[in-house]
Structure formats: C-alpha cells, structure tokens
Scaffold this motif. Sequence first.
Motif, PDB file in Angstrom:
ATOM      1  N   TRP A  17       0.822  -1.215   0.000  1.00  0.00           N
ATOM      2  CA  TRP A  17       0.000   0.000   0.000  1.00  0.00           C
ATOM      3  C   TRP A  17       0.856   1.266   0.000  1.00  0.00           C
ATOM      4  CZ3 TRP A  17      -4.972  -0.881  -0.913  1.00  0.00           C
ATOM      5  CH2 TRP A  17      -5.529  -2.108  -0.550  1.00  0.00           C
ATOM      6  N   GLY A  18       1.970   1.227   0.716  1.00  0.00           N
ATOM      7  CA  GLY A  18       2.812   2.415   0.811  1.00  0.00           C
ATOM      8  C   GLY A  18       3.539   2.758  -0.472  1.00  0.00           C
ATOM      9  N   MET A  19       3.543   1.846  -1.448  1.00  0.00           N
ATOM     10  CA  MET A  19       4.196   2.112  -2.737  1.00  0.00           C
ATOM     11  C   MET A  19       3.264   2.842  -3.701  1.00  0.00           C
ATOM     12  SD  MET A  19       5.860  -1.706  -3.153  1.00  0.00           S
ATOM     13  CE  MET A  19       6.286  -1.461  -4.882  1.00  0.00           C
ATOM     14  N   TRP A  20       1.992   2.925  -3.347  1.00  0.00           N
ATOM     15  CA  TRP A  20       0.953   3.476  -4.231  1.00  0.00           C
ATOM     16  C   TRP A  20       0.998   4.997  -4.163  1.00  0.00           C
ATOM     17  CZ3 TRP A  20      -4.619   1.109  -3.890  1.00  0.00           C
ATOM     18  CH2 TRP A  20      -5.390   1.577  -4.956  1.00  0.00           C
ATOM     19  N   VAL A  79      -6.826   9.133   0.379  1.00  0.00           N
ATOM     20  CA  VAL A  79      -6.831   8.237   1.537  1.00  0.00           C
ATOM     21  C   VAL A  79      -5.394   7.888   1.897  1.00  0.00           C
ATOM     22  CG1 VAL A  79      -7.559   5.990   2.422  1.00  0.00           C
ATOM     23  CG2 VAL A  79      -9.074   7.284   0.896  1.00  0.00           C
ATOM     24  N   PRO A  80      -4.972   8.146   3.142  1.00  0.00           N
ATOM     25  CA  PRO A  80      -3.620   7.748   3.540  1.00  0.00           C
ATOM     26  C   PRO A  80      -3.518   6.229   3.615  1.00  0.00           C
ATOM     27  CG  PRO A  80      -4.844   8.613   5.434  1.00  0.00           C
ATOM     28  CD  PRO A  80      -5.698   8.834   4.224  1.00  0.00           C
ATOM     29  N   ARG A  81      -2.676   5.658   2.791  1.00  0.00           N
ATOM     30  CA  ARG A  81      -2.524   4.209   2.757  1.00  0.00           C
ATOM     31  C   ARG A  81      -1.610   3.745   3.881  1.00  0.00           C
ATOM     32  NH1 ARG A  81      -6.781   2.419  -0.097  1.00  0.00           N
ATOM     33  NH2 ARG A  81      -6.969   3.499  -2.078  1.00  0.00           N
ATOM     34  N   ARG A  82      -1.923   2.598   4.426  1.00  0.00           N
ATOM     35  CA  ARG A  82      -1.135   2.113   5.549  1.00  0.00           C
ATOM     36  C   ARG A  82       0.285   1.741   5.098  1.00  0.00           C
ATOM     37  NH1 ARG A  82      -4.722  -2.478   4.834  1.00  0.00           N
ATOM     38  NH2 ARG A  82      -3.569  -4.331   4.135  1.00  0.00           N
TER      39      ARG A  82
END
Length: 623
Positions: free
Chosen positions: A148-151, A499-502
């Motif tokens: 998710w953090g790579m998005w 949306v802040p991704r985890r």
Amino acid sequence: MRTIITCPHCSMGCRVRVRKVISRPFNIDYLPFEDIPNPHGKLCARGNSLIELLSSKQRLKRPLKITESGKFVEISWDRALDEMTLRFSEFSKDDPTGIGFISGEMISNESAYLFQKLARLMGTNNVDSTAAISHAISIRALNEINAWGMWMPFSTIGESDLVILWGFNPVGTAPVLLSWLVKAKENGARIIVVDPRITSIEKLADLVVQPLPGTDVFLMLSILNVILTMDPDASARLPPGALRLISSYPPVRGEEITGVSADAIISIARETELSSSGVLLWGSGITMTINGYPATLALITLAALKGLSIIPMGRYGNSQGVLDMGVTPYYLPGYAHYTDAEPFLKAWLVEDINREEGMNLVEMLSRGLSAFYILGTDIVSLIPGAERALERAGFVVFQNAFQGKTMEFADIVLPSALLFESGGTTTNSEGRVLWCDRIKRPPGEAKGDFEVIAQLGRRMKLPGFSYAFPEEVLREISILVPGYPEPKDVKNRPDGFIVPRRKGLVVPKLESPLSLDGRFRLLVTGQSMRFLPEVIKGENTAKINREDASVLGLKNGDSVIVKTDAGSAVLRVKISSSPPRNTLIVHWSDELRKIIPLRISKWGCLDIKSVPCVVERYEEDIH
C-alpha cells in the motif's frame, strides 16, 4: 448555480464544474486547479460530453415487473420493494448463500457500502463486482504483498525519471493521464511500453516491447532474473521458492516464451537499475489473463525490489471504491478479514455475521444461484455466459440507470439515478475520494441506489438502515474504513481527499504461473464498452499478423473461423504487421462474448486477453 461533479467514464475521476444557464440545461466549465486528477480541468471527448448522459434515450424511469407473457409492465416503488422483500426473505430464510449480489464499478461508495451490508446482514458473503475480473486482482496482490505504501498519486508520474506502462493504454482508456506522461517526457523521463498491441502511445515511448498475449508473468520473471544478476543483494529480500522460480527463466527462455528478445529484457532490467524515481502503471491487459494474479504479484515484487512507485489503474469511475467498500467475497470494508468483524458487528447492531468467504463473480455465475441482485452493471453484456446463470435463477433484480441485455432475464427492473443526480463519493485510481454534487433530479421515478437499498433494508427489518442522505452513509464509512473522510472533509473540495494508505514492511512474493499451450490467442479489446469500437460498424473484424495470414493462405477481407472451448465465430481478417505471431486482436462484441469460456484459474482470473483458440480459414473463402 455552480456545482462540481466527477466524470464516471474512467478511473481518473476527472472533476468538472457544471453551471446552469437559461439557454441550455447545463454548461461545463474547466476547473483552474492544479491539484485535481485532471490538472487545469482538462477533459477528454467523453468528459466533454458527460452531460449527454442525462438525456439518453436508454434511461430507465420507472420500476418494471415481468409478466407471464414475457412483457414488462410499470409498477409502483412500493409494489417493487414489497416483491423484493418477500422473495429475498424467502431465499434468505431457506439458504442465504443461494443469493448472489453483483455490482458495477460506477456506483457510489455509499451505494456500494450499503449493498455489501445488505448482503451480509441477509446472511451471505456472495457479494462481488465486475472489478473481480480486473482491478480486484491487482488489489488482492497488492494487499498480499502489503504494498500500500508504494501506491502514489498521478502527479508522481510527472516527477519520475522512468515510467513503465504495462498492459495499459492511456490513449484509449484514460486520455487525460497523457498530460502527466508528457510532463515526465519533457523532464527527461524514459518511457517503456509493454503491450502486445501497437498503439499510439508508442509515439511517447523510448522502448516498446510486444509480449505474446498472456505471457506477461514469464517476461517479468525473466526481468527479475536479470535484476538479481545485476544486483545480487536483492536476493536477500526474496524467499527461496521465489529465487528458484526466477532462476528458471533466464532471458533466453523468456524470449522463447514471450517473443520479446533477450536484449529487450536486459534493457528493461537495466532501466530499472538506473532509475531513482520510477513509477509503474498497469491495467487490465495484465489482470484479465489466466495468470493475472501471479503476473501482478511479480510486477509489484519487481517494483518493490527496485524502489518503483506503483499506480494500479482500474477500468471505471469507482473500480477502487467498490473494493474499498467491501464489495468482494474475500474482505469486509477496508480489507478487514472476517476474523476482525467486531467493529462492524457493533456498527451494524448485530451479534454476528457469516464469516465464511463467499463466491466470487465467476463462481456465482458458473455454479448458478437461486436469486441475483444486480446493481449498476449490464452483466450479460460484460461477462461471457452470464445469461445462462440468470436463466436458471428463480428471481433476478436488475437495478440500473440504463436499459441493457440483463433486462431480458430480470423479474424486477429498478431505475437508478446517476451519481450527479443523487450525490455521493467515488474513489479514483490514486486513492482520491471525490464528492460529486447533485445537479438535478433524476428522470421519472428513478431513485439513488443508496436510497433504494436503504428502503429495502428497512422493509426486511434489518437493523441500521435508517439513512436518508449519502452523507449519513459516508459518516458510517469514515468510522469503519481506515483513512476514509467524513463528509465535511471532502464536500466542497475540488481536489477531494487522498486516503492515507497504511505503511508497513513490503513482503515480495511470487507464485508459479500456469503453463500456456501453443495455440492461437484471442486478445480482446474494448470489453469495458466505454469507448467506441475500433472496427468497421456491423462487421466482426480481427487483426492478424502477416506471417500467420500467409501460412493460412489469407488476404485482406477473407474470413476465418475461430474455435474456442465455448464455441466458434466467423471473423473477417485485417492483415497487419502490428499483432504478434499466433495472435488475433479482436474487439468485444455480442457474438464474440458467446465464444469466451466462463472459466477461471485457481486465483479467480478470467481469461479475456489471451483466450486459447484454433484459427482456420473459413471454407466459403476457399474456391
């Protein structure tokens, strides 16, 4: 009156200001903002004609019921909802897992959330969307790897030194995204295009490779093989099984399987090595193949090893949102596992729910169910073999803004409002939640989807369905889905809310792909039905490679018979140098849909982009 709406045609979520004027119903104004999905309000041809949806002659305006004679008659909303309450209550009491809930990818987040909530409170997790055969494959892989953090947002493209477009053609599917690609090119970025087709995006590309349809995963494994040779330290991040798999696909073997030269494979690997700020975008060209899931795992693993950002592109205006809202048999909203259902039980005022995974879209259609609730999608036009499942069902509800082939199998037809006739949010492919204002009342007696579902929930005496406005639903979503905004955080904001991704440890993972046979492959384009066909109207045309045409003794305009495991069709050929060998490139049509097998791999992938087939010259052309 000036209101801001969201274009539903693709997953960019372009923003449009609509102004009511006296001389005509509405005018479109281009927003002057930079930090919106479509900088400075740029729109494609579809976006510029967005308002024409309001006056379509295909709009449904009143509830309908099928009669014994096979004709539809208009009925009241009360009668339609009473009939649904009675029939769904009967099925739910006998066996709730015999009911299937299928949505499209253009409904609002609020409608999607209530749709899955209705299904689960009725006792079934057989809830899925048409994203199941495309974007959902990407999100499941992304979730598995915890990437998710790579998005990253679309603006990352313009700041990148390397852009890889894999199985995704923005010219045909998200034209406004080209502005970010042009900016990247002006800033000196290298652009790599990986696609079996030759398209106009190649004009921007520094390197274009054409793998044979369905062989993407083998190409990725060969690229990973080269990367590990160049950077041995990267091996430490991969489990032993993944290393063994990668070692089996050196560039020479990759060339044998994919048709991409070993030199090109090495070049792609070298570009990722040299990049310090690359981004990788992909679409249905990867996911809608028999190896879609392992291919997506490999693609994300490649990006993780080389520090590339990722942007998985959906096909429709809310492909991402319907998944975030839990319209999937695998997760609850926010990708919560069934073992973590307690917050939902509290919010939904129930003691427990069914915790067993439900059937996915293709499983529901292939196995057959007693009843279907189909929301916001003409499933018969989109999914091969869907009509057979609906024919066998005892009760079918079709709720949509437009008429469609699915009506032929429906017992009850409900007219939906468009998003900008009811209001609500969608989430685009950068994870940006966008509020769409309501600009007019829907035609006739059409209602917002969330309103219809809420009314049905109340009639079925299910707890927690006392909603009157989409804002109330979004407020509940913001409590249960991590990162989603409250109404006050997204309304009246042209830029929306990302949306802040985890964050967390990315765990690269690979799975062994299924082997492919040497048969011809059908590469089907235009299955989303958003844009005009690229073939001669009234003809089923297939592009074929010159060498293949020579072997079959074909000339331009001749016909071939194409045989798959599901049937056969006669297509007229157009000889071209652009398709790869052993490939027919065809545009989606009703006749073609009937010969696509409704068959999925063990990962739930439906093969539409690389259908195995036999191609023979049509006998009528032999003299």
